[in-house]
Design a protein around this motif. Sequence first.
Motif, mmCIF file in Angstrom:
data_model
loop_
_atom_site.group_PDB
_atom_site.id
_atom_site.type_symbol
_atom_site.label_atom_id
_atom_site.label_comp_id
_atom_site.label_asym_id
_atom_site.label_seq_id
_atom_site.Cartn_x
_atom_site.Cartn_y
_atom_site.Cartn_z
ATOM 1 N N LEU A 233 46.890 -19.803 -18.594
ATOM 2 C CA LEU A 233 47.830 -20.044 -19.692
ATOM 3 C C LEU A 233 48.879 -21.085 -19.296
ATOM 4 N N PHE A 237 49.753 -24.112 -21.640
ATOM 5 C CA PHE A 237 51.072 -24.157 -22.278
ATOM 6 C C PHE A 237 52.048 -25.129 -21.612
ATOM 7 N N CYS A 259 40.252 -14.879 -24.637
ATOM 8 C CA CYS A 259 41.160 -16.007 -24.391
ATOM 9 C C CYS A 259 41.953 -16.342 -25.658
ATOM 10 N N TRP A 262 44.775 -13.848 -26.033
ATOM 11 C CA TRP A 262 45.878 -14.149 -25.107
ATOM 12 C C TRP A 262 46.731 -15.297 -25.654
ATOM 13 N N ILE A 263 46.090 -16.340 -26.127
ATOM 14 C CA ILE A 263 46.834 -17.491 -26.664
ATOM 15 C C ILE A 263 47.602 -17.086 -27.916
ATOM 16 N N ASN A 266 50.816 -15.148 -27.020
ATOM 17 C CA ASN A 266 51.880 -15.813 -26.269
ATOM 18 C C ASN A 266 52.321 -17.150 -26.844
ATOM 19 N N THR A 311 42.012 -25.030 -25.356
ATOM 20 C CA THR A 311 42.684 -25.521 -24.153
ATOM 21 C C THR A 311 43.383 -26.856 -24.412
ATOM 22 N N TYR A 328 54.079 -14.121 -19.727
ATOM 23 C CA TYR A 328 52.920 -13.949 -20.603
ATOM 24 C C TYR A 328 52.381 -12.529 -20.516
#
Length: 402
Positions: A233, A237, A259, A262-263, A266, A311, A328
Amino acid sequence: MGEQPWIKKYSPSRISEVIGQDSAMSMIKDFVDNYKKQKKKALLIYGASGCGKTSSVYALAGELNLEIVEMNASDFRNKDQINSIAGAASQQMSLFGGSKIILIDEIDGIAGRQDFGGIASIVKLISESKFPIIMTINNPYNKKFSSIRNKCELFQFNELGTNDIFMLLKRIAEKEGINHNDESLKRLARRNAGDARGAINDLQILSSDGKLEENTIDELSERNRTENMLQALVKVFKSTDPAVAVSAFDNVEEDLDQCSLWIDENLPKEYENPEDLARAYDKLSKADIFKRRIRRWQHWRFLVYVNSLLTAGIAVSKDSKNKKFISYKPTGRILKMWWAKQKSMKKKAIAEKLARKTHSSVKEQIKTIDYFKQIFKNDKEMAQHIANYLDLDKEEIAWLKK
């Protein structure tokens, strides 16, 4: 400091030395002590990697003075190989006339198409063995193992806590005379997230010069664990370079669906500029659309574009990097999805047993599970009859009583 691996040197030799698994060890010892009285003649112990499944069996055997005949299912995957080693051992006393435990480690490795007769051979072995058979597995609820699962008592090993691993590392560090501080050991314990074997290996590698320093922990090669996701991350980020971001998820265990979660969780914390956030969510939504279309048409080669959107797409959506430190965290949905999956697997395992006894489909029996749950909650006598008839194990009975 010697060349012997510390995971072997400091492997528990007695039950009292096994950390974090008191309940499971008590049940396993009782099973082996009273093997001839047991209804089921094998144990299937499951849990995360590095939680002590295999070393616990050796500790038990050491304390009870039992011989261990071990085979790893990934090395012996067909019926001839299994019968040549475990088959003979299951019928003969040990060299000096003592008893033994037959350990079949990591049976996850026996699930491939090439394992002709392997599972059937293990089922036959369980039925005919004169000695306790203990098997280890990460996920016992894979449908490929249903015939093995039906022959076994299931015991779950807990994932080890950070403090359990810290105390183990501290004991080893003191015995090896390593110059260290507690914070470094705690950091190493946290880094391994429940994997005692990995933590001990790391300690041996990082302290080869007789000391453990925090900066050496940072240089440790990455493992496929949650911390990898946190670092992935950061690449997405905290970078605006697509070349850096595009490889962020290459070395993490989670698939692209996880994934994305998670993105999603956060992203609002990291991108404070509304325009940056809008552009990033546009890329995230396009990735979601692409994933659904890829699944629908089975065009899996296009998943590379989903990865690029998640990504590089997210990375270049911002005008500038957020210089603040952001903690995160995983989405609560991941945990909910995991629990739902565990619940579903146990439900399906019970439905499979019902289907066999009633000569019907698993799909039909899944619909009846709620009725059985009511029986198990309200009628102990009938519940016991049903449990005996279906050959339910202790975990399945406990699940129906919830």
